[in-house]
Design a protein around this motif. Structure first.
Motif, PDB file in Angstrom:
ATOM      1  N   TRP A 116      -5.589 -25.568 -11.810  1.00 15.19           N
ATOM      2  CA  TRP A 116      -4.394 -25.452 -12.632  1.00 15.19           C
ATOM      3  C   TRP A 116      -4.006 -23.975 -12.687  1.00 15.19           C
ATOM      4  CZ3 TRP A 116      -8.507 -28.502 -14.056  1.00 15.19           C
ATOM      5  CH2 TRP A 116      -8.250 -29.867 -14.226  1.00 15.19           C
ATOM      6  N   ALA A 117      -2.707 -23.716 -12.708  1.00 14.65           N
ATOM      7  CA  ALA A 117      -2.224 -22.334 -12.739  1.00 14.65           C
ATOM      8  C   ALA A 117      -1.296 -22.125 -13.926  1.00 14.65           C
ATOM      9  CB  ALA A 117      -1.495 -21.995 -11.445  1.00 14.65           C
ATOM     10  N   SER A 118      -1.445 -20.991 -14.573  1.00 15.72           N
ATOM     11  CA  SER A 118      -0.486 -20.525 -15.573  1.00 15.72           C
ATOM     12  C   SER A 118      -0.153 -19.075 -15.228  1.00 15.72           C
ATOM     13  CB  SER A 118      -1.053 -20.649 -16.989  1.00 15.72           C
ATOM     14  OG  SER A 118      -2.304 -19.975 -17.098  1.00 15.72           O
ATOM     15  N   TYR A 119       1.080 -18.673 -15.513  1.00 14.32           N
ATOM     16  CA  TYR A 119       1.541 -17.335 -15.157  1.00 14.32           C
ATOM     17  C   TYR A 119       2.103 -16.687 -16.414  1.00 14.32           C
ATOM     18  CZ  TYR A 119       3.048 -13.851 -11.691  1.00 14.32           C
ATOM     19  OH  TYR A 119       3.180 -12.707 -10.928  1.00 14.32           O
ATOM     20  N   VAL A 155       0.291 -25.713 -14.461  1.00 17.55           N
ATOM     21  CA  VAL A 155       0.783 -26.516 -13.347  1.00 17.55           C
ATOM     22  C   VAL A 155      -0.401 -26.870 -12.453  1.00 17.55           C
ATOM     23  CG1 VAL A 155       2.327 -26.594 -11.360  1.00 17.55           C
ATOM     24  CG2 VAL A 155       3.024 -25.375 -13.425  1.00 17.55           C
ATOM     25  N   ARG A 156      -0.532 -28.141 -12.114  1.00 19.92           N
ATOM     26  CA  ARG A 156      -1.583 -28.572 -11.180  1.00 19.92           C
ATOM     27  C   ARG A 156      -1.214 -28.099  -9.776  1.00 19.92           C
ATOM     28  NH1 ARG A 156      -4.927 -33.446 -10.841  1.00 19.92           N
ATOM     29  NH2 ARG A 156      -6.174 -33.177  -8.943  1.00 19.92           N
ATOM     30  N   ILE A 157      -2.143 -27.412  -9.131  1.00 18.45           N
ATOM     31  CA  ILE A 157      -1.903 -26.826  -7.806  1.00 18.45           C
ATOM     32  C   ILE A 157      -2.600 -27.670  -6.746  1.00 18.45           C
ATOM     33  CG2 ILE A 157      -2.188 -24.802  -6.352  1.00 18.45           C
ATOM     34  CD1 ILE A 157      -0.220 -24.422  -8.649  1.00 18.45           C
ATOM     35  N   ALA A 158      -1.823 -28.103  -5.756  1.00 19.68           N
ATOM     36  CA  ALA A 158      -2.378 -28.945  -4.698  1.00 19.68           C
ATOM     37  C   ALA A 158      -2.557 -28.204  -3.383  1.00 19.68           C
ATOM     38  CB  ALA A 158      -1.474 -30.163  -4.474  1.00 19.68           C
ATOM     39  N   ALA A 162       2.044 -24.503  -2.836  1.00 18.67           N
ATOM     40  CA  ALA A 162       2.455 -24.853  -4.197  1.00 18.67           C
ATOM     41  C   ALA A 162       2.230 -23.687  -5.150  1.00 18.67           C
ATOM     42  CB  ALA A 162       1.682 -26.086  -4.675  1.00 18.67           C
ATOM     43  N   LEU A 163       1.118 -22.975  -4.983  1.00 18.06           N
ATOM     44  CA  LEU A 163       0.874 -21.808  -5.822  1.00 18.06           C
ATOM     45  C   LEU A 163       1.908 -20.723  -5.558  1.00 18.06           C
ATOM     46  CD1 LEU A 163      -0.906 -20.340  -7.875  1.00 18.06           C
ATOM     47  CD2 LEU A 163      -2.259 -19.468  -5.953  1.00 18.06           C
ATOM     48  N   HIS A 164       2.256 -20.520  -4.300  1.00 15.17           N
ATOM     49  CA  HIS A 164       3.273 -19.513  -3.964  1.00 15.17           C
ATOM     50  C   HIS A 164       4.603 -19.845  -4.641  1.00 15.17           C
ATOM     51  CE1 HIS A 164       5.496 -16.558  -1.620  1.00 15.17           C
ATOM     52  NE2 HIS A 164       6.347 -17.508  -1.285  1.00 15.17           N
ATOM     53  N   ALA A 165       4.965 -21.127  -4.677  1.00 18.10           N
ATOM     54  CA  ALA A 165       6.207 -21.526  -5.337  1.00 18.10           C
ATOM     55  C   ALA A 165       6.142 -21.252  -6.836  1.00 18.10           C
ATOM     56  CB  ALA A 165       6.480 -23.010  -5.082  1.00 18.10           C
ATOM     57  N   VAL A 166       4.980 -21.474  -7.446  1.00 26.48           N
ATOM     58  CA  VAL A 166       4.820 -21.204  -8.872  1.00 26.48           C
ATOM     59  C   VAL A 166       4.972 -19.714  -9.154  1.00 26.48           C
ATOM     60  CG1 VAL A 166       3.114 -21.167 -10.743  1.00 26.48           C
ATOM     61  CG2 VAL A 166       3.413 -23.237  -9.373  1.00 26.48           C
ATOM     62  N   GLU A 171       8.055 -14.929 -11.072  1.00 22.06           N
ATOM     63  CA  GLU A 171       8.513 -13.563 -10.833  1.00 22.06           C
ATOM     64  C   GLU A 171       9.986 -13.386 -11.178  1.00 22.06           C
ATOM     65  OE1 GLU A 171       7.117 -10.575  -9.682  1.00 22.06           O
ATOM     66  OE2 GLU A 171       5.270 -11.559 -10.290  1.00 22.06           O
ATOM     67  N   ARG A 172      10.758 -14.446 -11.094  1.00 22.36           N
ATOM     68  CA  ARG A 172      12.185 -14.345 -11.429  1.00 22.36           C
ATOM     69  C   ARG A 172      12.396 -14.007 -12.906  1.00 22.36           C
ATOM     70  NH1 ARG A 172      12.534 -19.456  -8.485  1.00 22.36           N
ATOM     71  NH2 ARG A 172      13.153 -19.067  -6.319  1.00 22.36           N
TER      72      ARG A 172
END
Length: 439
Positions: A116-119, A155-158, A162-166, A171-172
């Motif tokens: 899972w990823a959080s930013y 976000v669940r990363i597959a 997918a991580l790059h998109a997150v 970054e925006r």
């Protein structure tokens, strides 16, 4: 008590048109950066690794962060921090590390892995979520979970894509602004937090990784602008840039202070509460965690002062150590405490061995499936596939497996299953001993 030192790497970015004279030599030694111009010519800075301008991000990652990420698969959390002045290559380095870390987790998991990823962003000492503006992330503390992050959007990363998109999406929303060094300078600290859960044949681990892209470490300065009729003007083009610089350096000072305390054995507990940044990183800066610091520097004379300041920060950080804390205070020399620590180390070593062996056993499991298919159809699936391709004109048919080969394969598969069961039982028994000793 086990101590884990900080692994410090220096990365020198390629020279640009406004960098001036080249002041640093990173090619002479893989662990030494030498100053070859300027006031302190001849001074050498030694670190765990030094990567010159020609070094690719993949090689920097393998030297600086690969071991930290590998620890996630056996339950050991970690932090990777990029430190340096504006326009020194921090964001380029950390975003490369983010993708490479994700690739490593999926390639080396040896079993089921869930990521899972959080930013998150720390701007003006306030914590915000870069993935969901409605989220209210905050650091909480309770007896059951200790210090932990609450309320962040995950976000669940597959896959690495997918991580790059997150990360791109986050970054925006990040605070940026023009400075005298960079027209799109990051004016906040960004923290990608990966929460990793692995299940290797019944042995479960959970750990977290923080990849930190710090804002520029240069000191905020004022100067007179001749075009401003003698009024005070800000080096970073607007007054807000100066205020941002003050907030950035306040949090970096708090981080520096925590690292100093981590290197001082007389300090029982570093002051993580002094800033939002250090409080956010607290769960991955204590216990059995690992810390890797990447000092990003510019090669030229125009940034010589800031480069030296970055290298001096790296020197101080190298003296820090993460000390694993015992679950409860015990009297000095308590045999139960010593036994608990020993069992904990043995349990971690056994867990690593199980995780490493599981990767090899996956191949054995695939062979067992091949045997089952052979029992049903009378033909090895690999041979059948080769025969089908040959019929299409793509290849020649391979040799059919003999009965002796199948018997030997079955024996190896049985032995592999027995070894896995024994390793799992040993891991559970050792974990039980650790719990009994702590009780």
């Amino acid at each position: 008590m086990e101590e884990q030192s900080v692994f410090v790497t220096v990365r020198v970015r390629p020279a640009g048109g406004a960098d001036g004279e080249d002041c640093w030599d990173a090619a002479t030694s893989p662990d030494t950066l030498s100053q070859i111009a300027g006031k302190h010519t001849g001074e050498r800075f030694r670190f765990d690794a030094v990567c010159g301008p020609e070094t690719h991000t993949i090689e920097v990652y393998e030297r600086a962060a690969k071991e930290v990420v590998a620890g996630l698969l056996v339950g050991r959390s970690g932090t990777v921090v990029a430190y340096g002045q504006t326009a020194s290559g921090k964001t380029h380095t950390t975003q490369g590390f983010m993708r490479l870390a994700c690739e490593q987790l999926f390639d080396e998991s040896g079993g089921e892995v869930v990521v899972w990823a959080s930013y998150l962003e720390v701007y003006d000492d306030a914590l915000s979520d870069l993935l969901d503006a409605r989220a209210k992330p905050a650091m909480k503390e309770d007896r059951a979970r200790g210090v932990h992050l609450h309320g962040a959007h995950e976000v669940r990363i597959a896959s690495p894509d997918a991580l790059h998109a997150v990360v791109t999406n986050g970054e925006r929303r990040r605070h940026r602004g023009a400075t005298r060094l960079n027209s799109r300078s990051s004016r906040s600290h960004a923290v990608l937090r990966l929460r990793v859960a692995t299940d290797v044949r019944g042995v479960c681990f959970e750990a977290s990784l923080c990849v930190v892209d710090l804002a520029g470490s240069e000191r905020p300065r004022k100067r007179r602008d001749d075009a401003g009729h003698g009024q005070r003007a800000w080096v970073a083009s607007k007054e807000t840039r100066f205020d941002e610089g003050v907030a950035i350096n306040k949090s970096l000072t708090a981080l520096n202070h925590v690292l100093r305390q981590m290197g001082d054995k007389g300090v029982a507990k570093p002051s993580f509460r002094n800033s939002t940044l250090t409080r956010l990183l607290q769960p991955t800066l204590q216990g059995a965690a690992r810390l890797a610091l990447v000092c990003c520097v510019a090669p030229g004379s125009t940034q010589l002062e800031e480069t030296r300041r970055t290298l001096q920060f790296g020197r101080r950080a190298a003296r820090a150590a993460i000390r694993a804390a015992t679950p409860a205070p015990r009297a000095p020399g308590d045999p139960a405490a010593a036994r608990a620590e020993r069992l904990e180390r043995e349990n971690l070593q056994l867990a690593r061995a199980v995780a490493a062996k599981a990767a090899a056993l996956e191949e054995k499991a695939r062979r067992i499936k091949a045997l089952e298919a052979l029992a049903r159809t009378g033909e090895d699936p690999a041979v059948a596939k080769t025969r089908r391709r040959a019929s299409e004109g793509c290849s020649r048919e391979g040799p059919r497996s003999t009965p002796a080969d199948l018997v030997a394969l079955a024996a190896r598969a049985d032995a592999a299953e027995k070894a896995l069961v024994a390793a799992r039982d040993a891991a559970e028994a050792n974990a039980a001993k650790t719990r009994d000793a702590e009780a």
